[in-house]
Design an enzyme around this catalytic site. Structure first.
Site, PDB file in Angstrom:
ATOM      1  CG  HIS A 131      11.692  -1.159 -14.148  1.00 53.16           C
ATOM      2  ND1 HIS A 131      11.773  -2.280 -14.921  1.00 53.16           N
ATOM      3  CD2 HIS A 131      10.183  -0.907 -14.302  1.00 53.16           C
ATOM      4  CE1 HIS A 131      10.403  -2.589 -15.423  1.00 53.16           C
ATOM      5  NE2 HIS A 131       9.506  -1.827 -15.006  1.00 53.16           N
ATOM      6  CG  ASP A 208      15.921   2.258 -16.955  1.00 52.54           C
ATOM      7  OD1 ASP A 208      15.370   2.881 -17.910  1.00 52.54           O
ATOM      8  OD2 ASP A 208      15.627   1.216 -16.288  1.00 52.54           O
ATOM      9  CD  GLN A 211       8.950   5.977 -15.585  1.00 51.24           C
ATOM     10  OE1 GLN A 211       8.444   7.190 -16.007  1.00 51.24           O
ATOM     11  NE2 GLN A 211       8.388   4.868 -16.175  1.00 51.24           N
ATOM     12  CE  LYS A 234       8.000   2.891 -19.337  1.00 54.37           C
ATOM     13  NZ  LYS A 234       6.968   2.318 -18.319  1.00 54.37           N
ATOM     14  CB  CYS A 372       8.582  -3.311 -12.538  1.00 53.80           C
ATOM     15  SG  CYS A 372       7.288  -4.210 -13.556  1.00 53.80           S
TER      16      CYS A 372
HETATM   17  N1  PMP Z   1      13.057   1.012 -16.485  1.00 58.87           N
HETATM   18  C1  PMP Z   1      12.218   1.728 -16.009  1.00 58.87           C
HETATM   19  C2  PMP Z   1      12.589   2.729 -15.157  1.00 58.87           C
HETATM   20  C3  PMP Z   1      10.748   1.835 -16.316  1.00 58.87           C
HETATM   21  O1  PMP Z   1      10.019   2.445 -15.822  1.00 58.87           O
HETATM   22  C4  PMP Z   1      10.433   0.856 -17.135  1.00 58.87           C
HETATM   23  C5  PMP Z   1       9.094   0.617 -17.574  1.00 58.87           C
HETATM   24  N2  PMP Z   1       8.163   0.611 -16.525  1.00 58.87           N
HETATM   25  C6  PMP Z   1      11.392  -0.123 -17.660  1.00 58.87           C
HETATM   26  C7  PMP Z   1      12.707   0.029 -17.346  1.00 58.87           C
HETATM   27  C8  PMP Z   1      11.331  -1.265 -18.734  1.00 58.87           C
HETATM   28  O2  PMP Z   1      10.719  -0.514 -20.119  1.00 58.87           O
HETATM   29  P1  PMP Z   1      10.035  -1.603 -21.029  1.00 58.87           P
HETATM   30  O3  PMP Z   1       8.904  -2.246 -20.316  1.00 58.87           O
HETATM   31  O4  PMP Z   1       9.183  -0.677 -22.044  1.00 58.87           O
HETATM   32  O5  PMP Z   1      10.871  -2.410 -21.584  1.00 58.87           O
END
Ligand code: PMP
Length: 414
Positions: A131, A208, A211, A234, A372
Site C-alpha cells: 500500500h 504492515d 489487512q 480494519k 492506494c
Molecule cells: N496498509 C494496508 C495494507 C492497507 O490496506 C491500508 C488501508 N487501506 C493501510 C496500510 C493504511 O491504513 P490507514 O489508512 O488506516 O492508515
C-alpha cells in the site's frame, strides 16, 4: 453478542453476526445493502458503538494529568485498552504498544525516528504489493538520507518472487518493511519465511498488518518482528486510532518524533527531558474514545473467534471466485494460492468506476480504483480494478447480489 467458541468446531451463524451490525440494515437506493468493502474499512458492531457511547457519556476527561476522579476513570480506560492490545498481539510489555492515528501514522513514526540512523548506501526492502502507506514514507526517508529503496518483484499470479527476495537481501539491508496481506490482491505473504531470511542478514522487520489483523492471529513474539502496525477501523473498531508495536530494546534507542504535551518529563528553555515508554511517542491528547472502541472491537472479534471468522471468509472467497470466474469477460487480478477475502477484478473494458456506479445503484458497495497500490495496477497493466472484500458479516446473499449487479452492468454497457 454472538458467541462462537474458537475451540469447538463452530457452526458459523452469519445471520446472528449480521444482527450485531446495525448499519447492515440500511437501504441503498431502496435496495438491500451488500457491503463488500470491508478491506477499506470494516463496519462496527453494536458493542463497539456502545463502548464508545458509554465512554463519551460517563467517563470522558483528559487523561494522565488529572487528579480528579473522572480523569482517572478516563486514564484507566485508555490504559486498559493498551493492555488489551498488548495481550492481543502478545507483546512483552505495554511499553511496546504506541497508540497512533492508524497504520499510516505508525509507519511514518518508524521512518522518522528509527530512519534517522540510516546512512547513504543502506537499503530498505519492500514488496511490489505494498500500500502507498508502506512505500512513500520510505521513499521520503531515502531522499533525506541517501539510502536505497529496493522492491521485491511479484509473479503474474500476484505472489512474491521468493528467489528474487533472497537475492535482494544483503548486509546492506537495514529493514524489510512488508505487508502481511495485500489490500489490492488479497495475497497472504509468507511472513515467517520472510522474517527468518531478513534476520539472517541482520535486517529489522516491519510488518504492515492493516489487512491481516482481522483475519489471522498476529503474535509478535512468534512472528519475531521488530515493528508491526495496524488500524482500528480494519478490525471492526473506530477510525482515527491505530497501533504501532515496537520492540522495547529498539524503542529505547530511538529519538522522539512529535514534540508536545505528554511526551515530556520536564521542559525548560535550556533543556527538555522526555517521558518513559510508550508516552514518549504519544505527544498531545490522544484519541481516547477511539482506544476504548478498539479494545471493544478486539473483544468482539475474539468472541467470534478469528479462526472461525477466517474460515467463514475463506468459504465466501472460494464461492465468489468460482461464481465470478463463470462471468464472460471478467478477469480476476491476483490469483495467489493463499488469499484472504479480497477479489480484485475487471469486466471487459468497462471502466471500474463506471462499474462501481452501476453496482452501487443495485445496493452493492465495492471499491473501485487503484486501492492506494498504484505499482500493483501498473504491474497488471490496468488503470484500476473493482474490488470485493469480505468480513465476519459477509454472506452468500451479498455475493448473489454482486453477481446479479454485474449482469446488470453488462446489460447497460453491453
Ligand atoms: N496498509 C494496508 C495494507 C492497507 O490496506 C491500508 C488501508 N487501506 C493501510 C496500510 C493504511 O491504513 P490507514 O489508512 O488506516 O492508515
Amino acid at each position: 453478542m454472538t458467541v462462537i467458541s474458537e475451540t469447538s468446531s463452530p457452526v458459523y451463524d452469519v445471520s446472528r453476526v449480521r444482527a450485531d451490525f446495525p448499519i447492515l440494515a440500511e437501504r441503498i437506493h431502496g435496495k438491500r445493502l451488500a457491503f463488500l468493502d470491508t478491506a477499506a474499512s470494516s463496519q462496527r458492531p453494536l458493542s463497539v458503538i456502545e463502548a464508545v457511547n458509554d465512554y463519551e457519556r460517563h467517563h470522558h476527561a483528559n487523561i494522565h494529568r488529572g487528579v480528579y476522579q473522572l480523569s482517572q476513570r478516563a486514564t484507566d480506560r485508555f490504559e486498559g485498552s493498551r493492555e488489551r492490545v498488548r495481550e492481543f498481539l502478545n507483546a512483552r510489555s505495554e511499553r511496546e504498544i504506541i497508540f497512533t492515528r492508524g497504520t499510516t501514522e505508525a509507519i511514518n513514526l518508524v521512518a522518522n525516528t528509527w530512519g534517522q540512523s540510516l546512512k547513504p548506501g543502506d537499503e530498505i526492502l519492500i514488496t511490489w504489493m505494498e500500500h502507498h502507506a508502506n512505500i512513500v514514507p520510505w521513499q521520503m526517508l531515502c531522499e533525506r538520507t541517501g539510502a536505497l529503496l529496493k522492491v521485491i518483484p511479484m509473479t503474474r499470479r500476484g505472489e512474491l518472487d521468493m528467489d528474487a527476495f533472497e537475492q535482494l537481501l544483503s548486509p546492506r539491508t537495514r529493514l524489510l518493511a512488508c505487508t502481511a496481506v495485500s489490500n489490492a490482491l488479497g495475497t497472504v505473504l509468507p511472513l515467517p519465511t520472510l522474517i527468518a531470511a531478513a534476520r539472517r542478514h541482520g535486517a529489522l522487520v516491519l510488518v504492515d498488518a492493516a489487512q491481516a489483523v482481522a483475519h489471522q492471529r498476529l503474535d509478535v513474539q512468534t512472528l519475531d518482528c521488530d515493528f508491526l502496525a495496524f488500524s482500528g477501523h480494519k478490525l471492526y473498531g473506530p477510525t482515527g486510532i491505530g497501533v504501532l508495536y515496537a520492540r522495547e530494546a529498539i524503542l529505547r534507542t530511538l529519538p522522539p518524533w512529535q514534540g508536545g504535551g505528554d511526551m515530556i518529563l520536564t521542559v525548560s528553555f535550556t533543556k527538555t527531558t522526555y517521558n518513559d515508554l510508550p508516552y514518549r511517542f504519544e505527544a498531545g491528547t490522544p484519541n481516547i474514545s477511539g482506544a476504548v472502541g478498539l479494545a471493544a472491537a478486539i473483544d468482539y472479534l475474539l468472541t467470534l473467534g478469528i479462526e472461525a471468522v477466517a474460515h467463514h471468509e475463506h468459504q465466501l472467497l472460494e464461492h465468489a471466485t468460482e461464481r465470478l470466474q463463470r462471468i464472460e469477460g471478467l478477469t480476476i487480478i491476483g490469483e495467489a494460492a493463499h488469499k484472504t477475502g479480497v477479489i480484485s477484478f475487471t469486466l471487459e473494458d468497462i471502466h471500474p468506476h463506471d462499474l462501481g456506479t452501476i453496482l452501487d445503484s443495485e445496493g452493492v458497495a465495492v471499491r473501485t480504483g487503484h486501492h492506494c497500490a498504484m505499482p500493483v495496477m501498473e504491474f497488471f497493466d490496468v488503470p484500476a480494478t473493482a474490488r470485493a472484500s469480505f468480513g465476519c458479516y459477509s454472506c452468500n446473499e451479498d455475493i448473489d447480489q454482486l453477481i446479479g449487479a454485474l449482469g446488470r452492468a453488462r446489460e447497460v454497457f453491453g
